[in-house]
Scaffold this motif. Structure first.
Motif, PDB file in Angstrom:
ATOM      1  N   GLU A 125       8.821  -6.086   0.467  1.00 24.80           N
ATOM      2  CA  GLU A 125       7.463  -6.546   0.196  1.00 24.80           C
ATOM      3  C   GLU A 125       7.366  -8.072   0.239  1.00 24.80           C
ATOM      4  N   LEU A 126       8.444  -8.755  -0.139  1.00 26.36           N
ATOM      5  CA  LEU A 126       8.463 -10.209  -0.080  1.00 26.36           C
ATOM      6  C   LEU A 126       8.584 -10.736   1.346  1.00 26.36           C
ATOM      7  N   GLY A 127       8.920  -9.852   2.284  1.00 27.22           N
ATOM      8  CA  GLY A 127       9.096 -10.272   3.669  1.00 27.22           C
ATOM      9  C   GLY A 127      10.479 -10.778   3.982  1.00 27.22           C
ATOM     10  N   PRO A 179       0.244   1.373 -16.797  1.00 26.92           N
ATOM     11  CA  PRO A 179       0.344  -0.003 -17.317  1.00 26.92           C
ATOM     12  C   PRO A 179       1.642  -0.730 -16.949  1.00 26.92           C
ATOM     13  N   LEU A 180       2.626  -0.003 -16.431  1.00 32.78           N
ATOM     14  CA  LEU A 180       3.917  -0.620 -16.113  1.00 32.78           C
ATOM     15  C   LEU A 180       3.787  -1.569 -14.928  1.00 32.78           C
ATOM     16  N   PRO A 181       4.590  -2.646 -14.899  1.00 36.28           N
ATOM     17  CA  PRO A 181       4.643  -3.504 -13.705  1.00 36.28           C
ATOM     18  C   PRO A 181       5.043  -2.685 -12.485  1.00 36.28           C
ATOM     19  N   ARG A 182       4.619  -3.127 -11.298  1.00 38.17           N
ATOM     20  CA  ARG A 182       4.870  -2.353 -10.076  1.00 38.17           C
ATOM     21  C   ARG A 182       6.361  -2.105  -9.870  1.00 38.17           C
ATOM     22  N   PHE A 183       7.202  -3.093 -10.181  1.00 38.41           N
ATOM     23  CA  PHE A 183       8.637  -2.919  -9.998  1.00 38.41           C
ATOM     24  C   PHE A 183       9.145  -1.753 -10.839  1.00 38.41           C
ATOM     25  N   LEU A 184       8.695  -1.664 -12.104  1.00 39.30           N
ATOM     26  CA  LEU A 184       9.130  -0.576 -12.969  1.00 39.30           C
ATOM     27  C   LEU A 184       8.539   0.756 -12.533  1.00 39.30           C
ATOM     28  N   GLN A 185       7.314   0.735 -12.029  1.00 41.70           N
ATOM     29  CA  GLN A 185       6.743   1.964 -11.483  1.00 41.70           C
ATOM     30  C   GLN A 185       7.602   2.487 -10.337  1.00 41.70           C
ATOM     31  N   TYR A 207      21.660   3.877  -9.977  1.00 34.18           N
ATOM     32  CA  TYR A 207      21.471   4.176  -8.558  1.00 34.18           C
ATOM     33  C   TYR A 207      20.040   3.850  -8.117  1.00 34.18           C
ATOM     34  N   SER A 208      19.081   4.154  -8.974  1.00 32.75           N
ATOM     35  CA  SER A 208      17.668   4.002  -8.621  1.00 32.75           C
ATOM     36  C   SER A 208      17.265   2.547  -8.415  1.00 32.75           C
ATOM     37  N   LEU A 209      18.075   1.623  -8.912  1.00 30.80           N
ATOM     38  CA  LEU A 209      17.763   0.205  -8.738  1.00 30.80           C
ATOM     39  C   LEU A 209      17.874  -0.237  -7.281  1.00 30.80           C
ATOM     40  N   LEU A 210      18.811   0.369  -6.533  1.00 39.18           N
ATOM     41  CA  LEU A 210      19.044  -0.101  -5.157  1.00 39.18           C
ATOM     42  C   LEU A 210      17.819   0.076  -4.268  1.00 39.18           C
ATOM     43  N   PRO A 211      17.233   1.272  -4.144  1.00 38.38           N
ATOM     44  CA  PRO A 211      16.022   1.383  -3.319  1.00 38.38           C
ATOM     45  C   PRO A 211      14.861   0.587  -3.894  1.00 38.38           C
ATOM     46  N   THR A 212      14.823   0.419  -5.222  1.00 38.25           N
ATOM     47  CA  THR A 212      13.739  -0.354  -5.837  1.00 38.25           C
ATOM     48  C   THR A 212      13.820  -1.817  -5.437  1.00 38.25           C
ATOM     49  N   GLU A 242       0.828  -1.206   0.000  1.00 45.57           N
ATOM     50  CA  GLU A 242       0.000   0.000   0.000  1.00 45.57           C
ATOM     51  C   GLU A 242       0.862   1.256   0.000  1.00 45.57           C
ATOM     52  N   ASP A 243       1.945   1.246   0.807  1.00 46.26           N
ATOM     53  CA  ASP A 243       2.833   2.408   0.861  1.00 46.26           C
ATOM     54  C   ASP A 243       3.509   2.644  -0.487  1.00 46.26           C
ATOM     55  N   THR A 244       4.028   1.568  -1.085  1.00 48.67           N
ATOM     56  CA  THR A 244       4.705   1.697  -2.375  1.00 48.67           C
ATOM     57  C   THR A 244       3.759   2.246  -3.431  1.00 48.67           C
ATOM     58  N   ASP A 245       2.559   1.707  -3.481  1.00 49.72           N
ATOM     59  CA  ASP A 245       1.582   2.186  -4.461  1.00 49.72           C
ATOM     60  C   ASP A 245       1.230   3.653  -4.219  1.00 49.72           C
TER      61      ASP A 245
END
Length: 279
Positions: free
Chosen positions: A115-117, A39-45, A103-108, A18-21
């Motif tokens: 989210e996976l726990g 339309p992008l997958p959540r990871f790409l968003q 750089y943006s990949l690391l926080p993503t 919910e927070d990520t969205d």
């Protein structure tokens, strides 16, 4: 995503998603047409949100700080011959912008694993209470300080790492070649390695995930600050005075937010004691 029967993990996962969205809607929804990002997958968003946020933070903090010290307060904080040329700053911006998508990949990835726990993060303050929140955050910061110190030091001591990664940043080795824009002017892998302790700490100590994200993005502001060559004289902060010495000697002041790791491991060099000396 893997399904688990642990109700706490599932509850946390729901809140993290919910927070990520929510963050994606706030950033992407306010800057881009819905049809471009929805339309992008959540990871790409999430990656796109982190990329846009990182770019905006870099330029806003860099331009405001550069305007303040080089134009508004010209010759107040720095002598004229210590002000970097526009050409030097443009080069730093170019290097940083080439690295920013990576750089943006690391926080993503950190958000995805959370989210996976897989991490020890918690989504809400009431999950642990104020006392535990503060204690965990303090431990987290110690891990980050220790990790960044040794990562930075090894990028100097291991010669292939220095030659192929860290040397990109150390072409800025004098006052008139350093600027707030140099803060993120790294080889992409170098920048990721130095920020990696933030993500590693998520697997070691419970930390509020929003605090983790905020601290990770504060890196952009902090690195701009420590490359402006102005010694703030605020103990025990590893300010620009210390970091300028690092860029001139290459073997001192590897620390990040504080001087403690350099003091503990014998690499500290005090800018006030260096005044009048040839570095």
């Amino acid at each position: 995503m893997e399904i688990t029967n642990d109700p706490t993990i599932n509850d946390y996962r729901t809140l993290f998603i919910e927070d990520t969205d929510f963050y994606n809607r706030i950033v992407l929804g306010s800057l881009l047409p819905h049809i471009l990002w929805a339309p992008l997958p959540r990871f790409l968003q999430t990656w796109l949100r982190n990329y846009i946020g990182g770019v905006l933070l870099y330029f806003i903090s860099g331009f405001l700080w550069s305007f303040y010290i080089y134009y508004w307060k010209r010759n107040v904080f720095l002598p004229k011959d210590a002000i970097p040329s526009r050409r030097a700053m443009v080069l730093q911006i170019s290097v940083a912008m080439k690295a920013m998508p990576w750089y943006s990949l690391l926080p993503t990835i950190s958000e995805y694993l959370t989210e996976l726990g897989w991490t020890k993060s918690f989504p809400r303050l009431h999950n642990v209470g104020w006392l535990s929140y503060v204690v965990y955050l303090a431990i987290y910061m110690v891990i980050v300080e220790f990790g960044i110190y040794w990562m930075h030091r090894e990028l100097h001591d291991i010669k292939p790492l220095y030659k192929h990664l860290h040397a990109t940043h150390h072409i800025y080795n004098k006052q008139n070649t350093l600027s707030p824009f140099a803060g993120l002017a790294f080889h992409p892998l170098d920048g990721i390695l130095q920020a990696l302790p933030h993500s590693i700490a998520l697997f070691i100590v419970p930390v509020h995930f929003i605090a983790h994200l905020v601290l990770l993005f504060i890196e952009a502001i902090w690195t701009a600050n420590i490359h402006d060559c102005i010694h703030g004289k605020l103990w025990p902060v590893m300010g620009a005075g210390y970091h300028t010495i690092h860029h001139t000697t290459y073997r001192h002041n590897y620390g990040h937010y504080t001087i403690w790791m350099d003091w503990m491991f014998g690499t500290l060099r005090d800018p006030e004691k260096d005044e009048g000396k040839d570095m």
